[in-house]
Design a protein around this motif. Structure first.
Motif, PDB file in Angstrom:
ATOM      1  N   ASP A 189       0.858  -1.183   0.000  1.00 28.13           N
ATOM      2  CA  ASP A 189       0.000   0.000   0.000  1.00 28.13           C
ATOM      3  C   ASP A 189       0.897   1.237   0.000  1.00 28.13           C
ATOM      4  O   ASP A 189       2.121   1.121  -0.131  1.00 28.13           O
ATOM      5  N   GLU A 190       0.293   2.419   0.128  1.00 23.68           N
ATOM      6  CA  GLU A 190       1.093   3.648   0.065  1.00 23.68           C
ATOM      7  C   GLU A 190       2.163   3.671   1.147  1.00 23.68           C
ATOM      8  O   GLU A 190       3.303   4.096   0.908  1.00 23.68           O
ATOM      9  N   TYR A 191       1.813   3.229   2.325  1.00 24.81           N
ATOM     10  CA  TYR A 191       2.762   3.209   3.440  1.00 24.81           C
ATOM     11  C   TYR A 191       3.957   2.313   3.126  1.00 24.81           C
ATOM     12  O   TYR A 191       5.122   2.702   3.298  1.00 24.81           O
ATOM     13  N   GLY A 192       3.697   1.099   2.627  1.00 25.80           N
ATOM     14  CA  GLY A 192       4.771   0.155   2.372  1.00 25.80           C
ATOM     15  C   GLY A 192       5.571   0.486   1.127  1.00 25.80           C
ATOM     16  O   GLY A 192       6.803   0.528   1.155  1.00 25.80           O
ATOM     17  N   ARG A 193       4.876   0.738   0.022  1.00 29.08           N
ATOM     18  CA  ARG A 193       5.577   0.983  -1.249  1.00 29.08           C
ATOM     19  C   ARG A 193       6.461   2.220  -1.185  1.00 29.08           C
ATOM     20  O   ARG A 193       7.627   2.192  -1.594  1.00 29.08           O
ATOM     21  N   ASN A 194       5.904   3.304  -0.675  1.00 27.79           N
ATOM     22  CA  ASN A 194       6.669   4.553  -0.669  1.00 27.79           C
ATOM     23  C   ASN A 194       7.826   4.509   0.321  1.00 27.79           C
ATOM     24  O   ASN A 194       8.888   5.088   0.075  1.00 27.79           O
ATOM     25  N   GLY A 195       7.637   3.817   1.430  1.00 25.16           N
ATOM     26  CA  GLY A 195       8.741   3.682   2.379  1.00 25.16           C
ATOM     27  C   GLY A 195       9.891   2.885   1.786  1.00 25.16           C
ATOM     28  O   GLY A 195      11.060   3.265   1.902  1.00 25.16           O
ATOM     29  N   ALA A 214       9.652  -7.942  -1.981  1.00 28.64           N
ATOM     30  CA  ALA A 214       8.617  -8.949  -1.742  1.00 28.64           C
ATOM     31  C   ALA A 214       7.399  -8.258  -1.159  1.00 28.64           C
ATOM     32  O   ALA A 214       7.397  -7.847   0.006  1.00 28.64           O
ATOM     33  N   ALA A 215       6.354  -8.105  -1.961  1.00 23.56           N
ATOM     34  CA  ALA A 215       5.161  -7.364  -1.557  1.00 23.56           C
ATOM     35  C   ALA A 215       4.100  -8.312  -1.011  1.00 23.56           C
ATOM     36  O   ALA A 215       3.860  -9.389  -1.577  1.00 23.56           O
ATOM     37  N   LEU A 216       3.462  -7.882   0.082  1.00 25.78           N
ATOM     38  CA  LEU A 216       2.352  -8.613   0.685  1.00 25.78           C
ATOM     39  C   LEU A 216       1.080  -7.785   0.552  1.00 25.78           C
ATOM     40  O   LEU A 216       1.112  -6.564   0.740  1.00 25.78           O
ATOM     41  N   THR A 217      -0.011  -8.445   0.231  1.00 32.48           N
ATOM     42  CA  THR A 217      -1.285  -7.724   0.206  1.00 32.48           C
ATOM     43  C   THR A 217      -1.684  -7.359   1.629  1.00 32.48           C
ATOM     44  O   THR A 217      -1.390  -8.095   2.574  1.00 32.48           O
ATOM     45  N   PRO A 218      -2.333  -6.218   1.836  1.00 32.03           N
ATOM     46  CA  PRO A 218      -2.790  -5.870   3.195  1.00 32.03           C
ATOM     47  C   PRO A 218      -3.685  -6.984   3.749  1.00 32.03           C
ATOM     48  O   PRO A 218      -4.609  -7.456   3.082  1.00 32.03           O
ATOM     49  N   GLY A 219      -3.376  -7.408   4.965  1.00 34.65           N
ATOM     50  CA  GLY A 219      -4.143  -8.472   5.592  1.00 34.65           C
ATOM     51  C   GLY A 219      -3.881  -9.835   4.997  1.00 34.65           C
ATOM     52  O   GLY A 219      -4.771 -10.703   5.003  1.00 34.65           O
ATOM     53  N   ALA A 220      -2.669 -10.076   4.480  1.00 38.15           N
ATOM     54  CA  ALA A 220      -2.348 -11.359   3.850  1.00 38.15           C
ATOM     55  C   ALA A 220      -2.467 -12.497   4.855  1.00 38.15           C
ATOM     56  O   ALA A 220      -2.133 -12.350   6.039  1.00 38.15           O
ATOM     57  N   ILE A 225       1.863 -15.579   3.084  1.00 37.17           N
ATOM     58  CA  ILE A 225       3.144 -15.235   3.711  1.00 37.17           C
ATOM     59  C   ILE A 225       4.142 -16.382   3.550  1.00 37.17           C
ATOM     60  O   ILE A 225       5.325 -16.167   3.262  1.00 37.17           O
ATOM     61  N   THR A 226       3.652 -17.618   3.704  1.00 38.49           N
ATOM     62  CA  THR A 226       4.528 -18.789   3.570  1.00 38.49           C
ATOM     63  C   THR A 226       5.100 -18.882   2.164  1.00 38.49           C
ATOM     64  O   THR A 226       6.306 -19.112   1.972  1.00 38.49           O
ATOM     65  N   ASP A 227       4.263 -18.697   1.170  1.00 41.75           N
ATOM     66  CA  ASP A 227       4.735 -18.764  -0.219  1.00 41.75           C
ATOM     67  C   ASP A 227       5.770 -17.668  -0.482  1.00 41.75           C
ATOM     68  O   ASP A 227       6.784 -17.910  -1.162  1.00 41.75           O
ATOM     69  N   LEU A 228       5.514 -16.480   0.049  1.00 42.18           N
ATOM     70  CA  LEU A 228       6.429 -15.364  -0.194  1.00 42.18           C
ATOM     71  C   LEU A 228       7.789 -15.613   0.453  1.00 42.18           C
ATOM     72  O   LEU A 228       8.842 -15.444  -0.187  1.00 42.18           O
ATOM     73  N   LEU A 229       7.796 -16.035   1.716  1.00 43.64           N
ATOM     74  CA  LEU A 229       9.067 -16.258   2.412  1.00 43.64           C
ATOM     75  C   LEU A 229       9.829 -17.439   1.824  1.00 43.64           C
ATOM     76  O   LEU A 229      11.062 -17.444   1.788  1.00 43.64           O
ATOM     77  N   ILE A 239      19.667 -10.624   4.259  1.00 47.80           N
ATOM     78  CA  ILE A 239      19.295  -9.427   5.010  1.00 47.80           C
ATOM     79  C   ILE A 239      17.864  -9.091   4.639  1.00 47.80           C
ATOM     80  O   ILE A 239      17.574  -8.731   3.494  1.00 47.80           O
ATOM     81  N   PHE A 240      16.939  -9.188   5.597  1.00 44.74           N
ATOM     82  CA  PHE A 240      15.523  -8.938   5.344  1.00 44.74           C
ATOM     83  C   PHE A 240      15.079  -7.694   6.108  1.00 44.74           C
ATOM     84  O   PHE A 240      15.251  -7.619   7.338  1.00 44.74           O
ATOM     85  N   VAL A 241      14.523  -6.728   5.386  1.00 41.86           N
ATOM     86  CA  VAL A 241      13.941  -5.524   5.988  1.00 41.86           C
ATOM     87  C   VAL A 241      12.430  -5.672   5.917  1.00 41.86           C
ATOM     88  O   VAL A 241      11.861  -5.791   4.816  1.00 41.86           O
ATOM     89  N   VAL A 242      11.776  -5.671   7.067  1.00 44.65           N
ATOM     90  CA  VAL A 242      10.340  -5.910   7.144  1.00 44.65           C
ATOM     91  C   VAL A 242       9.642  -4.589   7.466  1.00 44.65           C
ATOM     92  O   VAL A 242       9.872  -3.994   8.526  1.00 44.65           O
ATOM     93  N   HIS A 243       8.780  -4.142   6.531  1.00 43.70           N
ATOM     94  CA  HIS A 243       8.071  -2.869   6.675  1.00 43.70           C
ATOM     95  C   HIS A 243       6.588  -3.120   6.425  1.00 43.70           C
ATOM     96  O   HIS A 243       6.100  -3.001   5.310  1.00 43.70           O
ATOM     97  N   VAL A 244       5.867  -3.513   7.493  1.00 46.15           N
ATOM     98  CA  VAL A 244       4.456  -3.886   7.376  1.00 46.15           C
ATOM     99  C   VAL A 244       3.673  -3.191   8.492  1.00 46.15           C
ATOM    100  O   VAL A 244       4.211  -2.354   9.222  1.00 46.15           O
ATOM    101  N   ASN A 245       2.411  -3.543   8.613  1.00 47.08           N
ATOM    102  CA  ASN A 245       1.567  -2.964   9.665  1.00 47.08           C
ATOM    103  C   ASN A 245       1.737  -3.725  10.969  1.00 47.08           C
ATOM    104  O   ASN A 245       1.944  -4.943  10.963  1.00 47.08           O
ATOM    105  N   PRO A 246       1.634  -3.056  12.109  1.00 45.51           N
ATOM    106  CA  PRO A 246       1.872  -3.733  13.389  1.00 45.51           C
ATOM    107  C   PRO A 246       0.812  -4.767  13.743  1.00 45.51           C
ATOM    108  O   PRO A 246       1.081  -5.691  14.505  1.00 45.51           O
ATOM    109  N   ASP A 247      -0.388  -4.636  13.196  1.00 46.15           N
ATOM    110  CA  ASP A 247      -1.466  -5.529  13.630  1.00 46.15           C
ATOM    111  C   ASP A 247      -1.304  -6.956  13.114  1.00 46.15           C
ATOM    112  O   ASP A 247      -1.843  -7.883  13.708  1.00 46.15           O
TER     113      ASP A 247
END
Length: 945
Positions: A189-195, A214-220, A225-229, A239-247
């Motif tokens: 989303d805007e938060y993830g892509r732009n960051g 590696a993009a995840l759909t909101p609420g994946a 998640i298993t397929d992506l990882l 080196i993995f940088v994780v930028h997602v929502n806290p929930d």
């Protein structure tokens, strides 16, 4: 692209128009009162402020009690907004962009002077268009998307930190540990892509990059998640940088744990979402802590203060009252940002009203054009003083719970800073701080703001980090992919100098000096490297090494292994390892024996040395004559005889055959020093002359690169080597003069024929090849002049290949252990070792510089001796004059004019010369007589009375 943006804008506008007339969604007000429109200069009795966020979220649960506490504090504080009550109109966006947009329009219907929120960057983009149209400042305490600060949204102001700074902090962290590639896992989303876009730019400044996004759909869900990882685990980077929502972000680590991706060798870096989730629970579940072992997380830094601690306790109390039976969980840094945002609006209103401004609203003519429609837009009004109020907010400067609240020209908070935490068995532990003022430090950022900015590499400090798997050594950060192909190694198929590298029928398919070094370095790496050697070239001529480098740059080869020279132009396309052999271009030319000279006996000394030595021989003769003239009869007599004696004595000391004896003490001392100097000069002369006469003297028409360029004769170079381009591009030699030579036989043939018979005047090639050539030619040729380039051989990898760094370390280890030398002896030991350079007689000549220290000592000794001798003569002269002068002479001298004084001085100098010329025995006898006469005179004077 512009067409798509236009479609999106039209779609958003349509949504706004459709939902603006909907009034069925409830709104909630704190201290609600009817808004009084006041056109006079006095402040209104109440002012509305909107608040839009998701109640049931980590951020929302923290923000709502903070809003309630802030509105109570503002309205209770008599020092601010004394005659105006501040109201907050709440709306729950319910994690929905559609609902959030409708809620924003409903909030705007309440004639708000500012809107706080939203927490979602996606909703923030939409509502910013509304804020622009209605001139209502939009203050977000949680939307961190960097693009919201663009010029497109002038009414958007962020009261928290922008992800622009957080991504720069992560890029600095990657650079701190010298990693080159990362995999970005983000919510799409805007938060993830732009960051992540900002992260890519920040990494590029550090010569690093995002190797995969590696993009995840909101609420994946877990399956996605298993397929992506599973797919990213097959790649090189660890080196993995994780930028997602806290929930829902913790699900990523749960899946990574099940896939074995939380072990040794992996690096997980989480943005501030992770600490937001962990801080929101009073006691972190031990299972969660075990799940996150070794993770490094960033968090917005807020300075410690008593006010902050009191607010946290108060917040927990409010949260318990709001949720009876709850345990007060949910507090995180966004609660403080929400509290500070309310106070920012209140303080700005105080300044706004103190300037005499009022709050008025008017209808938007653009919206009234739709009155014929069933959609009622007349409820939305423009805040007439919104632009001035926004300016007042932007100029605010005070200290809140989150530190200094002040904005820069780009509407970002000044002095952004982050905590860096490492999660281990005891939970999150701080290992340092990051700020854009000093970079990484172990001291709180506010203690460093008084010092000059310094983000240099040597000043970066972090405490020890425990990585996944419990290791403290920083992971390498990459591995060979499990599904990857073996390393494709390009090897030149040489037809000459095959001991360096050549095609061979063995298990590797290649052999040679360079191959042995590469294999030895590979064995030192702490991980296996599957590899395959691919021969490059047709086997008829040496391949072009520039083309081989181009193949590596084009990803056709992973690495080029062989006698590849490191030159500037090639480093623009590939990364080289540490050089494993020194090299450089030299000139080889035919030589012939030099004719002996009848004046060879003069060559041991330079002209200056001969002149200085002769002068010192004359000086020592003169000094010995001065010192011996008064004592030694051999140094007395007619002037002609004395001159001959002095010359003979000085030059006879060269052979230690001087006939005259020295009598005076000073003369003997001078002679002793001089004989020592003569001994050294004789020995040096003999040694130099011996070297000149015994060493074979060779000469060549070509004296070096300069004379070769000036000769306009053909020059030979090795086929496929970089020497051709160097001579043409750097030395501007016409290509018509340069003749590529295929192998050693052509080398020798071209040199023997010479330029007149179709050969070459000289060959320009690298030093390692020339050593082999001279040995194979039985030393018939020599290098002329010095090396005019200094380079080396290395292995060429693709740009930013992490293997290049590890191989450089391995080559250094081979050098330190002496294994490089052993491999050299195995492949590069020749039957005939030839001296490289032509022996020059000038190399054996002795110059004044070799003896200036000795001559200086002689000069100092001679000066001291002459000074002592002169003082003695002057003392004797003074005594003789004093005793000879009578009382009458003194009287006449005292009455004389200056003319008499000049005659007295002249007489004194003549007396001095006379004293010098007399024998020492005569002077002593005269002094003795004068002393006796003076004694008798004094006795007679005493008897007269």
């Amino acid at each position: 692209m512009e067409y798509l943006v236009m479609i999106r804008a039209v779609s958003i506008g349509f949504v706004l128009l459709c939902v603006s007339g909907l009034g069925f969604l409830p709104t909630e007000g704190a201290g609600r009162e009817s808004f009084l429109r006041n056109s006079s200069s006095s402040p209104p009795s109440s002012v509305n402020v909107g608040a839009l966020f998701t109640y049931d979220s980590f951020i929302g649960r923290a923000a709502k009690p903070a809003f309630m506490a802030a509105i109570d504090d503002v309205n209770a504080d008599q020092s601010i907004l004394r005659r105006t009550k501040l109201n907050i109109v709440f709306h729950d966006s319910n994690c929905s962009g559609f609902t959030g947009t409708m809620g924003a329009l409903q909030v705007m219907e309440n004639k708000v002077v500012a809107a706080i929120g939203p927490q979602s960057s996606g909703i923030g983009h939409i509502i910013s268009h509304v804020a622009n149209e209605l001139h209502v400042p939009l203050l977000s305490f949680a939307a961190t998307d960097p693009t919201l600060s663009s010029l497109q949204f002038p009414y958007f102001l962020r009261t928290t930190q922008s992800d622009y700074f957080q991504m720069n902090a992560i890029a600095d962290f990657v650079s701190y540990f010298r990693w080159r590639e990362v995999v970005a896992i983000f919510v799409d989303d805007e938060y993830g892509r732009n960051g992540i876009s900002v992260l890519g730019d920040a990494l590029a400044k550090k010569r690093a990059k995002i190797s995969y996004k590696a993009a995840l759909t909101p609420g994946a869900d877990i399956s996605s998640i298993t397929d992506l990882l599973a797919s990213v685990n097959l790649m090189e980077s660890r080196i993995f940088v994780v930028h997602v929502n806290p929930d829902s972000g913790l699900n990523i680590f749960s899946v990574a744990k099940s896939l074995g991706m939380m072990g040794s060798g992996y690096v997980w870096i989480a943005t501030d979402w992770l600490l937001t989730a962990l801080d929101s629970v009073e006691t972190v579940d031990p299972k969660t802590v075990d799940l996150l072992q070794g993770v490094v997380a960033f968090r917005h830094y807020t300075p410690e203060s008593n006010k902050k601690r009191r607010f946290e306790e108060r917040w927990k109390s409010l949260r318990s009252k709001e949720s009876p039976g709850g345990d007060g969980d949910g507090f995180n840094s966004y609660a403080m940002y929400a509290y500070d945002t309310v106070w920012l609006v209140a303080r700005a209103l105080e300044v706004f009203f103190s300037e005499g401004n009022t709050v008025t609203f008017s209808n938007d003519p653009n919206l009234r054009k739709t009155n014929g429609s069933n959609i009622k837009l007349s409820a939305l009004n423009v805040f007439n003083e919104g632009e001035r109020f926004l300016q007042v907010i932007h100029e605010m400067n005070y200290t809140g719970l989150t530190g200094q609240i002040e904005f820069d020209s780009e509407k970002n908070r000044k002095n952004p800073a982050y905590d860096i935490l490492n999660i281990n068995s005891r939970g999150p532990q701080r290992v340092g701080y990051w700020s854009n003022h000093t970079g990484f430090s172990v001291e709180p950022p506010e203690t460093l703001y008084s010092k000059p900015p310094n983000a240099s590499a040597e000043h970066q400090r972090l405490n020890e980090i425990k990585w996944p798997g419990g290791v403290t050594k920083p992971p390498r950060g990459w591995v060979f992919p499990d599904n990857g192909e073996p390393l494709k190694i390009g090897v030149p198929d040489r037809v000459s100098y095959k001991n360096y590298v050549s095609k061979e029928n063995n298990s590797l398919g290649v052999n040679g000096y360079c191959i042995d070094i590469f294999e030895a370095a590979i064995q030192l790496l702490p991980y296996p490297v599957p590899r395959t050697y691919i021969v490059y070239g047709d086997g008829k001529r040496n391949p072009s090494y520039d083309n081989l480098i181009s193949e590596v740059a084009a990803n056709n080869f992973d690495v080029a292994v062989g006698d590849v020279t490191i030159v500037t132009n090639r480093t623009k396309f590939v990364d080289f390892t540490q050089p494993f052999m020194e090299s450089g271009l030299v000139v080889v030319a035919p030589v012939k024996g030099a004719k002996s000279s009848p004046w060879s006996f003069l060559k041991p000394f330079t002209v200056e040395m001969w002149a200085v030595t002769g002068a010192f021989f004359l000086f020592v003769g003169a000094i010995i004559w001065i010192l011996e003239h008064r004592f030694n009869e051999e140094f007395r007599g007619p002037p002609r005889r004395q001159i001959i004696t002095a010359f003979w004595f000085s030059f006879s000391t060269m052979f230690f055959s001087q006939r005259e004896n020295t009598v005076s003490t000073l003369g003997r001392f001078v002679l002793l020093i001089w004989l020592f100097v003569v001994l050294i000069i004789n020995s040096s002369y003999t040694a130099s002359l011996t070297s000149i006469l015994t060493v074979q003297q060779l000469t060549s028409r070509i004296e070096g690169m300069d004379s070769l360029i000036a000769s306009n004769e053909p020059i030979g170079v090795q086929d496929g080597a970089f020497a051709y381009k160097y001579l043409v591009n750097e030395l501007n030699i016409p290509p018509s003069r340069i003749i590529p030579l295929k192998d050693e036989e052509e080398y020798l043939s071209a040199l023997q024929l010479g330029p007149r018979a179709g050969g070459v005047a000289a060959i320009v090639d690298e030093l390692p090849y020339i050593k082999a050539l001279l040995s194979n030619s039985n030393c018939k040729f020599r290098t002329v002049g010095p090396e005019f380039t200094r380079t080396g051989w290395g292995f060429a990898f693709q740009r930013d290949s992490p293997l290049a760094v590890d191989m450089s370390t391995a080559i250094l280890q081979l050098s330190e252990e002496g294994k490089l030398e052993n491999i050299r002896k195995k492949w590069l030991t020749y039957s005939h070792e030839c001296s490289m350079q032509i022996a020059d007689t000038e190399n054996y000549q002795i110059s004044v510089q070799s003896f200036w220290g000795l001559f200086l000592i002689c000069g100092i000794v001679w000066f001291i001796v002459l000074a002592l001798f002169g003082w003695k003569v002057f003392w004797q002269c003074q005594r003789l004059r004093t005793e000879e002068e009578s009382d009458e002479v003194r009287a006449s001298e005292e009455a004389s004019s200056s003319r008499s004084g000049r005659s007295l001085r002249a007489a004194s100098f003549k007396d001095l010369i006379k004293v010098v010329d007399k024998r020492e025995a005569e002077i002593k006898e005269m002094l003795k007589r004068k002393s006796s006469k003076k004694l008798k005179t004094s006795q007679s004077s005493a008897e007269t009375p």
